[in-house]
Design a protein around this motif. Structure first.
Motif, mmCIF file in Angstrom:
data_model
loop_
_atom_site.group_PDB
_atom_site.id
_atom_site.type_symbol
_atom_site.label_atom_id
_atom_site.label_comp_id
_atom_site.label_asym_id
_atom_site.label_seq_id
_atom_site.Cartn_x
_atom_site.Cartn_y
_atom_site.Cartn_z
ATOM 1 N N TRP A 69 -6.870 -1.162 -6.524
ATOM 2 C CA TRP A 69 -6.652 -1.427 -7.946
ATOM 3 C C TRP A 69 -5.721 -0.361 -8.551
ATOM 4 C CZ3 TRP A 69 -5.787 -4.245 -11.821
ATOM 5 C CH2 TRP A 69 -5.809 -3.713 -13.111
ATOM 6 N N ASP A 70 -5.909 0.894 -8.161
ATOM 7 C CA ASP A 70 -5.067 1.966 -8.707
ATOM 8 C C ASP A 70 -3.585 1.709 -8.409
ATOM 9 O OD1 ASP A 70 -7.267 3.221 -9.688
ATOM 10 O OD2 ASP A 70 -7.342 4.793 -8.158
ATOM 11 N N PRO A 123 0.831 -1.213 0.000
ATOM 12 C CA PRO A 123 0.000 0.000 0.000
ATOM 13 C C PRO A 123 0.863 1.261 0.000
ATOM 14 C CG PRO A 123 -0.723 -1.540 1.708
ATOM 15 C CD PRO A 123 0.563 -2.073 1.166
ATOM 16 N N HIS A 124 0.288 2.339 -0.525
ATOM 17 C CA HIS A 124 0.928 3.660 -0.527
ATOM 18 C C HIS A 124 2.280 3.679 -1.250
ATOM 19 C CE1 HIS A 124 -2.146 5.186 2.164
ATOM 20 N NE2 HIS A 124 -1.902 4.190 3.011
ATOM 21 N N GLY A 125 2.502 2.740 -2.153
ATOM 22 C CA GLY A 125 3.747 2.734 -2.910
ATOM 23 C C GLY A 125 4.983 2.465 -2.068
ATOM 24 N N LEU A 126 4.817 1.844 -0.896
ATOM 25 C CA LEU A 126 5.961 1.678 0.012
ATOM 26 C C LEU A 126 7.038 0.750 -0.541
ATOM 27 C CD1 LEU A 126 4.072 1.564 3.393
ATOM 28 C CD2 LEU A 126 5.811 3.232 2.722
ATOM 29 N N ALA A 178 -0.797 0.945 -11.306
ATOM 30 C CA ALA A 178 0.441 1.722 -11.441
ATOM 31 C C ALA A 178 1.649 0.783 -11.508
ATOM 32 C CB ALA A 178 0.581 2.685 -10.262
ATOM 33 N N ALA A 179 1.618 -0.284 -10.710
ATOM 34 C CA ALA A 179 2.718 -1.257 -10.745
ATOM 35 C C ALA A 179 2.762 -1.974 -12.098
ATOM 36 C CB ALA A 179 2.556 -2.259 -9.604
ATOM 37 N N LEU A 180 1.589 -2.282 -12.643
ATOM 38 C CA LEU A 180 1.534 -2.941 -13.962
ATOM 39 C C LEU A 180 2.097 -2.027 -15.048
ATOM 40 C CD1 LEU A 180 -1.983 -4.626 -13.703
ATOM 41 C CD2 LEU A 180 0.228 -5.791 -13.705
ATOM 42 N N HIS A 181 1.808 -0.733 -14.949
ATOM 43 C CA HIS A 181 2.376 0.217 -15.922
ATOM 44 C C HIS A 181 3.899 0.222 -15.837
ATOM 45 C CE1 HIS A 181 -1.273 1.702 -17.586
ATOM 46 N NE2 HIS A 181 -1.704 2.279 -16.486
ATOM 47 N N HIS A 213 -0.104 -8.908 -6.148
ATOM 48 C CA HIS A 213 -0.954 -7.949 -5.425
ATOM 49 C C HIS A 213 -1.586 -8.585 -4.192
ATOM 50 C CE1 HIS A 213 -4.677 -9.885 -6.578
ATOM 51 N NE2 HIS A 213 -4.467 -9.686 -7.864
ATOM 52 N N GLN A 214 -1.104 -9.751 -3.778
ATOM 53 C CA GLN A 214 -1.800 -10.537 -2.750
ATOM 54 C C GLN A 214 -1.565 -10.037 -1.329
ATOM 55 O OE1 GLN A 214 0.197 -14.164 -3.896
ATOM 56 N NE2 GLN A 214 1.423 -14.189 -2.013
ATOM 57 N N TYR A 215 -0.952 -8.879 -1.189
ATOM 58 C CA TYR A 215 -0.684 -8.349 0.151
ATOM 59 C C TYR A 215 -1.983 -8.217 0.962
ATOM 60 C CZ TYR A 215 0.263 -5.379 4.044
ATOM 61 O OH TYR A 215 0.337 -4.912 5.325
ATOM 62 N N PHE A 216 -1.909 -8.672 2.204
ATOM 63 C CA PHE A 216 -2.983 -8.366 3.162
ATOM 64 C C PHE A 216 -2.320 -8.151 4.520
ATOM 65 C CE2 PHE A 216 -3.258 -12.381 5.503
ATOM 66 C CZ PHE A 216 -2.687 -13.290 4.624
ATOM 67 N N PRO A 217 -2.962 -7.413 5.403
ATOM 68 C CA PRO A 217 -2.300 -7.031 6.661
ATOM 69 C C PRO A 217 -2.273 -8.172 7.678
ATOM 70 C CG PRO A 217 -4.459 -6.003 6.521
ATOM 71 C CD PRO A 217 -4.242 -6.703 5.215
ATOM 72 N N ALA A 218 -1.353 -9.095 7.489
ATOM 73 C CA ALA A 218 -1.198 -10.247 8.386
ATOM 74 C C ALA A 218 -0.252 -9.891 9.538
ATOM 75 C CB ALA A 218 -0.645 -11.425 7.592
ATOM 76 N N HIS A 219 -0.128 -10.822 10.479
ATOM 77 C CA HIS A 219 0.839 -10.753 11.580
ATOM 78 C C HIS A 219 0.639 -9.452 12.371
ATOM 79 C CE1 HIS A 219 4.301 -11.877 13.825
ATOM 80 N NE2 HIS A 219 5.238 -11.267 13.127
#
Ligand code: SF4
Length: 305
Positions: free
Chosen positions: A274-275, A227-230, A279-282, A254-260
């Motif tokens: 999605w945005d 998230p947030h381009g980190l 941006a990563a796909l571009h 894109h499978q990131y989710f806030p685990a742990h």
């Protein structure tokens, strides 16, 4: 060129020497693992494994139609607050086992039809894992070995894996020290990762597939969009292009989710939008790597943000 079992035993001995004082990973804690001292990975002198099984969730050339013969190692030297495998990577779940037992497990996976042996997070246990591989190769293990790691690797250790590993499957997580320090406790991740990828590429080069599309050798680099381009995807891809050029295979996830412990970090306490993935796909399009794997976007994923 693959090493013989005798050469593998010799490499395992060289790797075991790096356990006391321990410098198997870039943290170089210098504790004596062979006498039971524990460093940042909390691992001791024995092999510890969470489970072994056929796994169908990897990229197509790794999973194939019959699954990847996965060994989930307990423990990790990188301390990602969002770790999706935290139950065994950070909480220590697993069982101690001998190299002989791990060798038997790998042979069983081959008998069940696995396309490869897929070591997940092997770095802190690689010395005894290579001993297990030597035994398994002596007893008929013939499928490729996949080294599925965080990308925070020692070049000294990687050189000892030349001829041991067939397919490297590392992450390239960050381009800058600040997020690497805050989210994974490793401010030197970007430089260490770049040097590791350079060495992996030198050893195995572009991904080579058989007639069924299964990886036999080569490098496939994973990048998880945060998230947030980190994760600074554009800069990570630029580094990969610089090190390996257009023939590198890249997997953009894109499978990131806030685990742990991720919920405690506001900047990563949600899935990506999605945005952000677009941006990563571009960025991926911009570099035009010859093989690129992307994940399908489900319509309900934005709702989960
Ligand atoms: S493998 Fe573990 S003990 Fe060894 S240097 Fe890395 S974190 Fe420290």
């Amino acid at each position: 060129m693959r090493l013989t079992p005798a050469e593998l035993h010799a490499r395992a001995t060289q790797l075991q020497a790096l356990l006391s004082p321990c410098r198997l990973c870039p943290r170089a804690c210098r504790v004596d693992r062979r006498t039971g001292q524990r460093g940042a990975c909390h691992l001791g002198p024995l092999l510890r494994v969470f489970c072994t099984n056929l796994h169908f969730g990897e990229e197509p050339p790794i999973t194939g139609s019959q699954g990847s013969g996965t060994v989930f190692f307990t423990g990790c030297h990188l301390h990602c607050v969002f770790c999706q495998n935290f139950a065994f990577s950070h909480l220590g779940n697993g069982v101690d086992m001998s190299p002989e037992t791990l060798a038997a497990r790998m042979l069983e996976l081959q008998r069940r039809g696995a396309h490869n042996i897929n070591w997940v997070t092997p770095t802190a246990q690689v010395a005894l894992a290579v001993e297990a591989l030597a035994i398994a190769r002596e007893r008929g293990l013939s499928i490729p070995l996949v080294y599925n790691c965080s990308g925070y690797e020692s070049v000294e250790v990687l050189r000892l894996l030349d001829g041991v590993v067939d397919v490297y499957l590392p992450d390239a997580k960050y381009a800058s020290s600040q997020p690497a320090a805050r989210l994974s406790g490793a401010p030197d991740y970007p430089q260490v990762n770049q040097a590791a990828i350079r060495e992996m590429w030198r050893q195995v080069g572009p991904l080579q597939l058989d007639a069924q599309g299964i990886a036999q050798r080569g490098l496939l680099v994973r990048h998880l969009v945060l998230p947030h381009g980190l994760a600074e995807t554009h800069l990570v891809l630029r580094m990969l292009w610089h090190e390996c050029g257009p023939n590198l295979a890249v997997s953009l996830m894109h499978q990131y989710f806030p685990a742990h412990r991720a919920k405690a970090y506001p900047e990563i306490a949600r899935r990506i939008s999605w945005d952000e993935y677009e941006a990563a796909l571009h960025a991926l399009d911009h570099y035009g790597f010859s093989i690129a794997y992307i994940q399908e976007w489900e319509d309900d994923e934005d709702e989960a943000c």
